[in-house]
Write a protein that holds these residues in place. Structure first.
Motif, PDB file in Angstrom:
ATOM      1  N   SER A  36      16.808  -0.253 -12.203  1.00  0.00           N
ATOM      2  CA  SER A  36      16.990  -0.320 -10.802  1.00  0.00           C
ATOM      3  C   SER A  36      15.815  -1.023 -10.330  1.00  0.00           C
ATOM      4  CB  SER A  36      16.879   1.365 -10.110  1.00  0.00           C
ATOM      5  OG  SER A  36      15.568   1.652 -10.510  1.00  0.00           O
ATOM      6  N   GLY A  37      14.745  -1.651 -11.017  1.00  0.00           N
ATOM      7  CA  GLY A  37      14.176  -2.589 -10.414  1.00  0.00           C
ATOM      8  C   GLY A  37      12.289  -2.051 -10.393  1.00  0.00           C
ATOM      9  N   SER A  47       9.977  -1.382 -12.368  1.00  0.00           N
ATOM     10  CA  SER A  47       8.852  -2.187 -13.226  1.00  0.00           C
ATOM     11  C   SER A  47       8.766  -3.664 -12.462  1.00  0.00           C
ATOM     12  CB  SER A  47       9.268  -2.386 -14.538  1.00  0.00           C
ATOM     13  OG  SER A  47       9.276  -1.198 -15.272  1.00  0.00           O
ATOM     14  N   THR A  48       9.776  -4.390 -12.047  1.00  0.00           N
ATOM     15  CA  THR A  48       9.670  -5.581 -11.321  1.00  0.00           C
ATOM     16  C   THR A  48       8.915  -5.390 -10.372  1.00  0.00           C
ATOM     17  OG1 THR A  48      12.064  -6.192 -12.438  1.00  0.00           O
ATOM     18  CG2 THR A  48      10.986  -7.443 -10.674  1.00  0.00           C
ATOM     19  N   SER A  56      16.952   4.916 -11.247  1.00  0.00           N
ATOM     20  CA  SER A  56      17.357   4.991 -12.691  1.00  0.00           C
ATOM     21  C   SER A  56      16.769   3.707 -13.270  1.00  0.00           C
ATOM     22  CB  SER A  56      18.876   4.992 -12.785  1.00  0.00           C
ATOM     23  OG  SER A  56      19.399   4.166 -11.878  1.00  0.00           O
ATOM     24  N   VAL A 104      20.178 -12.654 -13.722  1.00  0.00           N
ATOM     25  CA  VAL A 104      20.035 -11.259 -13.171  1.00  0.00           C
ATOM     26  C   VAL A 104      19.129 -11.004 -11.917  1.00  0.00           C
ATOM     27  CG1 VAL A 104      19.311  -9.146 -14.095  1.00  0.00           C
ATOM     28  CG2 VAL A 104      20.158 -10.656 -15.579  1.00  0.00           C
TER      29      VAL A 104
HETATM   30  N1  LIG Z   1      12.151 -10.561 -18.376  1.00  0.00           N
HETATM   31  C1  LIG Z   1      13.543 -10.053 -17.832  1.00  0.00           C
HETATM   32  N2  LIG Z   1      14.368 -11.036 -17.884  1.00  0.00           N
HETATM   33  C2  LIG Z   1      15.952 -10.790 -17.757  1.00  0.00           C
HETATM   34  N3  LIG Z   1      16.196  -9.624 -17.047  1.00  0.00           N
HETATM   35  C3  LIG Z   1      15.024  -8.893 -16.789  1.00  0.00           C
HETATM   36  C4  LIG Z   1      13.806  -9.128 -17.251  1.00  0.00           C
HETATM   37  N4  LIG Z   1      13.229  -7.944 -16.648  1.00  0.00           N
HETATM   38  C5  LIG Z   1      13.782  -6.920 -16.217  1.00  0.00           C
HETATM   39  N5  LIG Z   1      15.218  -7.503 -16.179  1.00  0.00           N
HETATM   40  C6  LIG Z   1      16.400  -6.963 -15.620  1.00  0.00           C
HETATM   41  O1  LIG Z   1      16.255  -6.540 -14.291  1.00  0.00           O
HETATM   42  C7  LIG Z   1      16.809  -5.447 -13.768  1.00  0.00           C
HETATM   43  C8  LIG Z   1      15.412  -4.519 -13.308  1.00  0.00           C
HETATM   44  O2  LIG Z   1      14.622  -4.130 -14.355  1.00  0.00           O
HETATM   45  P1  LIG Z   1      13.342  -3.409 -14.345  1.00  0.00           P
HETATM   46  O3  LIG Z   1      12.655  -3.708 -13.042  1.00  0.00           O
HETATM   47  O4  LIG Z   1      12.863  -3.131 -15.569  1.00  0.00           O
HETATM   48  O5  LIG Z   1      13.807  -1.847 -14.053  1.00  0.00           O
HETATM   49  P2  LIG Z   1      13.340  -0.332 -14.311  1.00  0.00           P
HETATM   50  O6  LIG Z   1      11.899  -0.611 -14.420  1.00  0.00           O
HETATM   51  O7  LIG Z   1      13.664   0.341 -12.978  1.00  0.00           O
HETATM   52  O8  LIG Z   1      13.971   0.230 -15.451  1.00  0.00           O
HETATM   53  C9  LIG Z   1      17.219  -4.944 -15.140  1.00  0.00           C
HETATM   54  O9  LIG Z   1      18.813  -5.402 -14.952  1.00  0.00           O
HETATM   55  C10 LIG Z   1      16.845  -5.585 -16.214  1.00  0.00           C
HETATM   56  O10 LIG Z   1      17.756  -5.999 -17.132  1.00  0.00           O
END
Ligand SMILES: Nc1ncnc2c1ncn2[C@@H]1O[C@H](COP(=O)(O)OP(=O)(O)O)[C@@H](O)[C@H]1O
Ligand SMILES: [Mg+2]
Length: 261
Positions: free
Chosen positions: A57-58, A60-61, A54, A22
């Motif tokens: 979208s990334g 939190s990452t 939305s 992903v």
């Molecule tokens: N630990 C993880 N393992 C696999 N996929 C993840 C993980 N954390 C986030 N994702 C994926 O990475 C993408 C971005 O997630 P995230 O950063 O949480 O988005 P947001 O905070 O904008 O909702 C999404 O497709 C999510 O499903």
């Protein structure tokens, strides 16, 4: 020249491998060249950046990487001039403690602990002596308007007041930036205004703020709005922020904040 607070170059983050891979940050791989565009971001001292996008979208990452809570798959991240890519877990925890003030949606306060003790905690980790800890914690709580609530426990405070304690705790180490993830997400509209007015005032006194939000009303307080779509920054605009004290007040706010350093 002071370095940017945030300098991100060609940043990629993927979760998983192979078919289950992903892509959370960065663009799709170009099938012809095999290249993948990464995230590029510069944030200068004193800026106030809202990160929007939305769900999925990334955001939190990106927040986790900017906060040194997670590491990118590739690319560089310099925080206040420090290349955090080469640091081990212990060094990262020191950088987090010294450089970043975190504010979370859920406040993350310690139950049954007084406001002043909460705010002293990061100073205890930093090895600051008890009397100095108390002095700085009281100054931080005074700055957020809670000088009369020093001994109150979280369950004796309103949501807005609890979040202001969390902001005081984030500030007390004089970090290079405040990193806030949906800080008003659990607050009613009155408390939201209270906390945003505080963030405006802190930014006006020179604090760098990076705030993740999906609400336009919150993002309107920022000087700059980034929009994430599928792990890429697709929009980066400057705006005249709402709120913020009038220019004549800025010196005064600065003087109060200066007492914390
Ligand atoms: N630990 C993880 N393992 C696999 N996929 C993840 C993980 N954390 C986030 N994702 C994926 O990475 C993408 C971005 O997630 P995230 O950063 O949480 O988005 P947001 O905070 O904008 O909702 C999404 O497709 C999510 O499903
Ligand atoms: Mg998220």
């Amino acid at each position: 020249m002071t370095p940017p607070v945030i300098e991100v170059r060609a940043l990629l983050k993927t979760y998983g491998h192979g078919d289950s891979e992903v892509r959370a940050l960065g663009g799709p791989r170009d099938p012809a060249t095999g290249r993948q565009p990464g995230v590029e971001l510069l944030v200068e001292q004193g800026d106030f950046v809202a990160v929007m996008g939305s769900s999925g979208s990334g955001k939190s990452t990106l927040m986790n990487i900017l906060g040194c809570l997670d590491v990118p798959t590739s690319g560089r991240y310099l925080l206040d001039g420090i290349d955090v890519g080469g640091l081990d877990e212990h060094q990262l925890s020191l950088v987090r403690n010294r450089k970043i003030g975190f504010v979370f949606q859920s406040f993350n306060l310690v139950p049954r602990t007084s406001a002043v003790a909460q705010v002293e905690l990061p100073l205890a980790y930093a090895g600051v002596k008890a009397a100095e800890r108390r002095r700085r914690a009281v100054a931080a709580l005074t700055l957020v308007g809670l000088a009369d609530r020093l001994d109150h426990r979280p369950n004796e405070l309103s949501g807005g007041q609890q979040q202001r304690v969390a902001v005081a705790r984030a500030l007390v180490t004089a970090p290079a930036m405040l990193l806030a993830d949906e800080p008003t997400g659990n607050l009613d509209s009155h408390s939201t205004e209270e906390v945003l007015a505080l963030v405006d005032r802190l930014n006006a006194s020179g604090r760098t703020v990076v705030l993740i939000t999906h609400e336009d009303e919150v993002a309107r307080h920022a000087k700059r709005v980034l929009r994430l779509v599928d792990g890429q920054i697709v929009e980066d605009v400057r705006q005249a922020p709402v709120g913020g004290p009038p220019p004549a007040m800025r010196g005064a706010a600065h003087a109060v904040a200066g007492g914390l350093r």
